[in-house]
Design an enzyme around this catalytic site. Structure first.
Site, short mmCIF file in Angstrom:
data_model
loop_
_atom_site.label_atom_id
_atom_site.label_comp_id
_atom_site.label_asym_id
_atom_site.label_seq_id
_atom_site.Cartn_x
_atom_site.Cartn_y
_atom_site.Cartn_z
CG LEU A 137 -3.53 39.27 22.30
CD1 LEU A 137 -3.45 40.56 23.12
CD2 LEU A 137 -4.86 39.17 21.58
CG ASP A 138 -1.73 38.47 15.30
OD1 ASP A 138 -1.52 37.26 15.53
OD2 ASP A 138 -2.62 38.87 14.53
CE LYS A 139 7.33 43.01 16.48
NZ LYS A 139 8.40 43.00 15.45
#
Length: 319
Positions: A137-139
């Site tokens: 997942l993105d940050k």
């Protein structure tokens, strides 16, 4: 020290005509197809004592020999970072990732990542590539992730993802009012001019996102997305390509849009929303060992719930 691997397999007759990397993935089931493909290219996996290519076709009866080293990721340090564990057993770990937590160390984030936290939570993960992480997942995206706790489980989960057998659903809030849901089937690759961005490109990798409307507001829409593929920034890129960028997305969001006549509190929230409004709400897969269906849900975090409440109040006030 790297683990030394030495294994033999003969290609059975039912695999006649299969690609070498496909045959290897079935015969050496403890390793991912990508790892085996890499070993084929390196010459660590040979066919009747000779190097081959991943796309070569097998005729049946060949002797495949694997002599390789499996690197252990010892360069990453365990760190005591809190994890919201949703489920854990001997083979898999499901977590609810908070905003701001990078998944894997990189140049700009050498530590303080999910990987460091996993190594602290379960030291045995140091024996696995990426500490058992099989997707990202993105940050600043929140929500559910599954992590493998052993090599056979990691291989099986990667194969489920590649075969599109893992269900991943996301909640998102976008700018603009959608009239209906739909599907975006558009390839995604590196942006031709900005290396930090992805884009819909002719030569990109296949990418498919399904989305449906959950709730409409005056100038925004609450949508639910389901991934068929898992390209970098896929939902963010696909919805921006449809001209419905995510609220708070500084990379793909474009110019901020505010509802006409909205209260100052809503305007301030939209201006200051600190991240892309995206949450991985549902994760479902088949347990690699028990074969049982596993399904998990995570409630959106407070910032996303607050955003929805403000948009809902604004919509109702203008009725």
């Amino acid at each position: 020290m790297p683990e030394q691997i030495h294994a033999f397999q003969n290609v059975p007759s039912h695999m006649v005509g299969a690609r070498l990397d496909q045959a290897a993935a079935e015969l050496f089931g403890d390793f991912s197809r990508e790892q085996l493909k890499s070993w084929i290219k390196q010459g660590a996996l040979t066919v009747d004592g000779q190097p081959g290519r991943p796309k070569d076709r097998v005729a049946g009866g060949e002797a495949l020999e694997l002599r390789a080293e499996l690197e252990r990721e010892t360069r990453f340090e365990p760190q005591a970072i809190d994890l919201n564990v949703i489920h854990e057993d001997d083979d898999v770990l499901v977590i609810d990732k908070p905003a701001g937590l990078v998944v894997h160390p990189a140049a700009g984030n050498p530590d303080g990542t999910l990987l460091n936290a996993l190594l602290y939570h379960c030291p045995a993960l140091s024996a696995l590539s990426r500490a058992g992480i099989v997707h990202r997942l993105d940050k600043d995206t929140t929500g559910l992730m599954v992590v493998a706790k052993n090599l056979s489980t990691q291989t099986a989960l990667v194969e489920q993802i590649q075969a599109r057998k893992v269900t991943r659903e996301y909640d998102a809030v976008v700018s603009g009012v959608m009239t209906a849901g739909g599907t975006v089937d558009a390839p995604i690759g590196r942006h031709p001019k900005d290396r930090k961005r992805q884009a819909v490109t002719v030569n990109g990798k296949p990418a498919v996102t399904h989305y449906r409307v959950v709730e409409r507001f005056r100038a925004h829409t609450y949508v639910r997305c389901r991934l068929e593929t898992g390209r970098t920034h896929q939902i963010r890129v696909h919805l921006a390509h449809q001209r419905f960028p995510l609220v708070g997305d500084k990379l793909y969001g474009g110019r901020l849009k505010l509802p006409a006549g909205a209260e100052e509190a809503l305007k301030a929230l939209l201006r200051a929303f600190p991240r892309q409004a995206l949450h991985a709400r549902k994760l479902a897969f088949t347990h690699p060992v028990t074969g049982k269906p596993m399904s998990f849900r995570a409630v959106p975090p407070d910032d996303l719930l607050m955003l929805l409440d403000y948009l809902r109040d604004d919509h109702e006030a203008m009725q």
